[in-house]
Design an enzyme around this catalytic site. Structure first.
Site, PDB file in Angstrom:
ATOM      1  N   GLU A 281      38.814  -4.486  -3.765  1.00 17.16           N
ATOM      2  CA  GLU A 281      37.878  -5.724  -3.913  1.00 17.16           C
ATOM      3  C   GLU A 281      36.781  -5.519  -4.399  1.00 17.16           C
ATOM      4  O   GLU A 281      36.416  -5.824  -5.660  1.00 17.16           O
ATOM      5  CB  GLU A 281      37.982  -6.914  -2.372  1.00 17.16           C
ATOM      6  CG  GLU A 281      39.236  -7.693  -3.193  1.00 17.16           C
ATOM      7  CD  GLU A 281      38.925  -8.734  -1.688  1.00 17.16           C
ATOM      8  OE1 GLU A 281      38.448  -9.759  -2.401  1.00 17.16           O
ATOM      9  OE2 GLU A 281      37.816  -8.899  -0.643  1.00 17.16           O
TER      10      GLU A 281
ATOM     11  N   TRP B 194      35.101 -19.492 -13.925  1.00 17.49           N
ATOM     12  CA  TRP B 194      36.577 -18.151 -13.377  1.00 17.49           C
ATOM     13  C   TRP B 194      37.639 -18.474 -14.503  1.00 17.49           C
ATOM     14  O   TRP B 194      38.220 -19.204 -14.012  1.00 17.49           O
ATOM     15  CB  TRP B 194      36.373 -18.476 -11.813  1.00 17.49           C
ATOM     16  CG  TRP B 194      37.549 -17.388 -11.814  1.00 17.49           C
ATOM     17  CD1 TRP B 194      37.234 -16.111 -11.357  1.00 17.49           C
ATOM     18  CD2 TRP B 194      38.941 -17.729 -11.635  1.00 17.49           C
ATOM     19  NE1 TRP B 194      38.895 -15.170 -10.921  1.00 17.49           N
ATOM     20  CE2 TRP B 194      39.709 -15.762 -11.369  1.00 17.49           C
ATOM     21  CE3 TRP B 194      39.882 -17.724 -11.673  1.00 17.49           C
ATOM     22  CZ2 TRP B 194      40.686 -15.063 -11.150  1.00 17.49           C
ATOM     23  CZ3 TRP B 194      41.524 -18.107 -12.252  1.00 17.49           C
ATOM     24  CH2 TRP B 194      41.586 -16.421 -11.670  1.00 17.49           C
TER      25      TRP B 194
HETATM   26  C1  AGP Z   1      38.899 -11.903   0.622  1.00 22.66           C
HETATM   27  O1  AGP Z   1      38.028 -10.921   0.596  1.00 22.66           O
HETATM   28  C2  AGP Z   1      39.641 -12.412  -0.914  1.00 22.66           C
HETATM   29  N1  AGP Z   1      38.075 -13.072  -1.286  1.00 22.66           N
HETATM   30  C3  AGP Z   1      40.907 -13.247  -1.262  1.00 22.66           C
HETATM   31  O2  AGP Z   1      42.041 -12.809  -0.464  1.00 22.66           O
HETATM   32  C4  AGP Z   1      40.589 -14.682   0.324  1.00 22.66           C
HETATM   33  O3  AGP Z   1      41.007 -13.684   1.868  1.00 22.66           O
HETATM   34  C5  AGP Z   1      42.015 -15.807  -0.336  1.00 22.66           C
HETATM   35  O4  AGP Z   1      41.725 -16.088  -1.598  1.00 22.66           O
HETATM   36  C6  AGP Z   1      41.736 -16.490   0.984  1.00 22.66           C
HETATM   37  O5  AGP Z   1      40.739 -17.022   1.196  1.00 22.66           O
HETATM   38  P1  AGP Z   1      40.658 -18.730   1.330  1.00 22.66           P
HETATM   39  O6  AGP Z   1      40.455 -18.151   3.091  1.00 22.66           O
HETATM   40  O7  AGP Z   1      39.352 -19.788   1.759  1.00 22.66           O
HETATM   41  O8  AGP Z   1      41.987 -19.780   1.359  1.00 22.66           O
END
Ligand code: AGP
Length: 598
Positions: A478, A73
């Site tokens: 998303e 990424w």
């Molecule tokens: C959620 O759909 C996203 N992929 C993203 O916002 C995620 O919730 C955020 O990156 C936090 O991740 P975590 O809960 O693993 O800390």
């Protein structure tokens, strides 16, 4: 952010690593690469795009028993072959998850030493610097011990060294596990990558160095071999298979009712069980909830619940802001970190700031043994199982459930909820899984068909419904790439309502009985301007009228847990819209499952 994997053993390294990369793809999928040793020569295969593109380039007839792999990424340098991992400089070949923040300074040092760098990445610079240190005494262990004082930022490295038949690994803040097989050993960013082969693993801590042979794993801390606990990963492989669903996201939406039921059975057998599992909240008079993305949205729901049921002030902050803000806390403050992965860099950094200030911390986490889980004063696990889809659903919902348990327990401890009220509330939890199941089975395809071609979709709500609308909007963005905004229903008229025109979709959420009339009048404001209103309303507040085009009536329970049923239509709408648009639902563009860099 990225996924790394390494293998040494009796099987074909190319095959094992490719399989592992497919499991890691949800961590990042801009590009991918593998390096193996073949007759002491390093062979590197790289491709832009998903693993299937890499497979087209690999010659699987090459026999090798050692190798490393990477899914990228992009953080530094655009998405192209040169910037993809593995990188090789001098005697060192490596893959990296994390960010080396002082890469510019290191790059200047390497240039002075006549190193020729080909890529735009911080990783190649790290690789070159490790080679520069290694060339001094040809000792990779002393080299890796030196980098902890030189490299700033985060890293999980898997390393091959020319003329050496070991596999090396070390980490700082980025996740890395070392897994033990029969005559073969592995390393990976997380266990699902190698779950097909073994579920026995060690958690590497910061600055520890792992040395892997086929039949031995050595872990060094400050240059001394240490013994670590061999852990068992309890999720079975099925949790990482689709089980007949078209997408992991749909599978995970469908798992929610059963997972909620399981967590209720663990925490809510009775009042004593609940209180025994919770910290003593009595001494806290303010709560900071800190998280990112959907976890932050869950925190906003938690705020309403804790303030309502425990009469305790809650501040909810995005972790990437919190960690740099001036913070006001004292001994009566509790910092709650919410994180599905337990590895989100900004959330982990915020946790560490609280700890540096001697503030009590509580983590709500899904992944066992993750950094946040290990470093918080206390951790409450949501037991969502492996969540593979990048867009979270079941983990978010179980975060809501855990926050309702916290609000309930805090209210009981502060003597605001007596036994009879607790028993009344408990009855609603008992009904919840079935009500969620009914919502999960709801068919929203026709509603999705009416709006999937739109370029802008709005979500509105008040109070807890505003918090839900933020999550509904993020889910839609998303996975469908449709622009969307969530607004407090009362705020729309202060500017943004100018964007409402005929057939602009507005998804309105009404579950909060205290302010529903106000929300209804806000809905009428957009309806009168031609909006296409999709009303999601609790049954006890339902009313007919000409202010909506579609209506989804959900069974109401109790304001502690109404959000767990109300969120499901929002998840399903996002899913069905993305499906109609032909988007890559489980691996949306530009995203990664765990954001382990700032
Ligand atoms: C959620 O759909 C996203 N992929 C993203 O916002 C995620 O919730 C955020 O990156 C936090 O991740 P975590 O809960 O693993 O800390």
């Amino acid at each position: 952010m990225c996924g790394i994997i390494g293998y040494i053993g009796k099987n074909n390294a190319l095959k094992v690593i490719t399989d592992g990369l497919k499991q890691l793809e949800y961590r990042g999928y801009d590009s991918a690469g593998i390096a193996i040793k073949n007759n002491n020569e390093i062979k590197i295969f790289k491709s832009v795009g998903k693993i299937k593109e890499l497979e087209k380039k690999i010659d699987y007839t090459i026999q090798s028993d050692i190798g490393i792999g990477h899914t990228r990424w992009a953080t530094h340098g655009s998405v192209n072959i040169t910037n993809s991992h593995p990188h090789k400089v001098g005697s060192i070949t490596l893959v990296h998850n994390g960010i080396i923040e002082n890469y510019e300074q290191l790059k200047q040092e390497l240039i002075k030493k006549n190193y020729q760098l080909k890529s735009d990445t911080d990783t190649e610079i790290a690789c070159g610097y490790i080679d520069y240190l290694y060339q001094k005494d040809k000792n990779i262990i002393t080299t890796l011990n030196k980098i902890k004082d030189i490299f700033k930022g985060s890293y999980a490295f898997a390393i091959l060294v020319d003329n050496d038949n070991y596999l090396y690994a070390t980490r700082k803040d980025s996740p890395l596990i070392i897994a033990k097989g029969e005559n073969e050993n592995y390393l990976a960013s997380d266990v699902p990558a190698i779950l097909k082969y073994t579920n026995q693993y060690y958690l590497l801590d910061n600055y520890e160095i792992a040395i892997l042979e086929k039949d031995n794993i050595k872990i060094l801390k400050d240059n001394k071999e240490i013994k670590k606990e061999l852990l068992t990963f309890n999720y079975n492989i099925e949790t990482s298979l689709k089980n007949g669903y078209d997408h992991f996201m749909l599978k995970e939406i469908n798992e929610q009712d059963k997972l909620v039921e399981s967590l209720i059975n663990i925490y809510l057998q009775d009042k004593k069980t609940l209180l025994n599992k919770m910290p003593d909240f009595k001494k806290y008079n303010q709560i900071h909830i800190v998280a990112c993305g959907s976890a932050y949205h869950a925190g906003l729901v938690g705020k309403y619940l804790i303030e309502k049921y425990a009469n305790t002030k809650v501040y909810v902050e995005v972790a990437s802001e919190y960690r740099y803000n001036k913070l006001f806390f004292d001994k009566k403050t509790l910092v709650i970190i919410i994180s599905q992965s337990g590895e989100t860099a900004d959330s982990l950094a915020s946790l560490r700031i609280a700890k540096e200030n001697k503030i009590d911390t509580l983590a709500i986490v899904n992944v066992y043994g993750s950094s946040i889980a290990r470093e918080a004063s206390k951790t409450l696990y949501i037991n969502a199982g492996c969540e593979i889809a990048v867009a979270t659903t079941k983990a978010y919902t179980l975060q809501l459930l855990m926050l309702s348990f916290i609000a309930l327990a805090m209210g009981i401890q502060k003597e605001l909820i007596d036994d009879s009220s607790f028993e009344d509330i408990k009855k609603y939890y008992t009904k919840l899984p079935q009500l969620m199941h009914n919502e999960i089975k709801r068919d929203l395809k026709n509603i999705a068909k009416n709006i999937y071609k739109k370029n802008n979709i709005f979500f509105i709500g008040r109070g807890i419904d505003y918090a839900l609308s933020l999550e509904g909007s993020l889910k839609l963005k998303e996975i469908s790439y449709i622009h969307s905004e969530a607004y407090p229903a009362g705020e729309l008229k202060h500017g943004t309502i100018s964007l409402i025109e005929k057939n602009t979709p507005v998804i309105a959420i009404v579950t909060d009985e205290n302010i529903y009339e106000k929300t209804i009048s806000n809905i009428k404001e957009v309806a009168s301007r031609g909006a296409y209103v999709i009303l999601i309303i609790s049954k006890h507040l339902d009313k007919d009228g000409d202010f909506y085009n579609e209506k989804i009536v959900i069974e109401n329970t109790n304001s502690l847990i109404n959000s767990l049923t109300a969120i499901i239509p929002l998840q399903l709408l996002a899913y069905n819209i993305a499906l109609l648009k032909g988007c890559d639902i489980d691996k949306p563009r530009n995203l990664a499952k765990s954001v382990t860099v700032e």
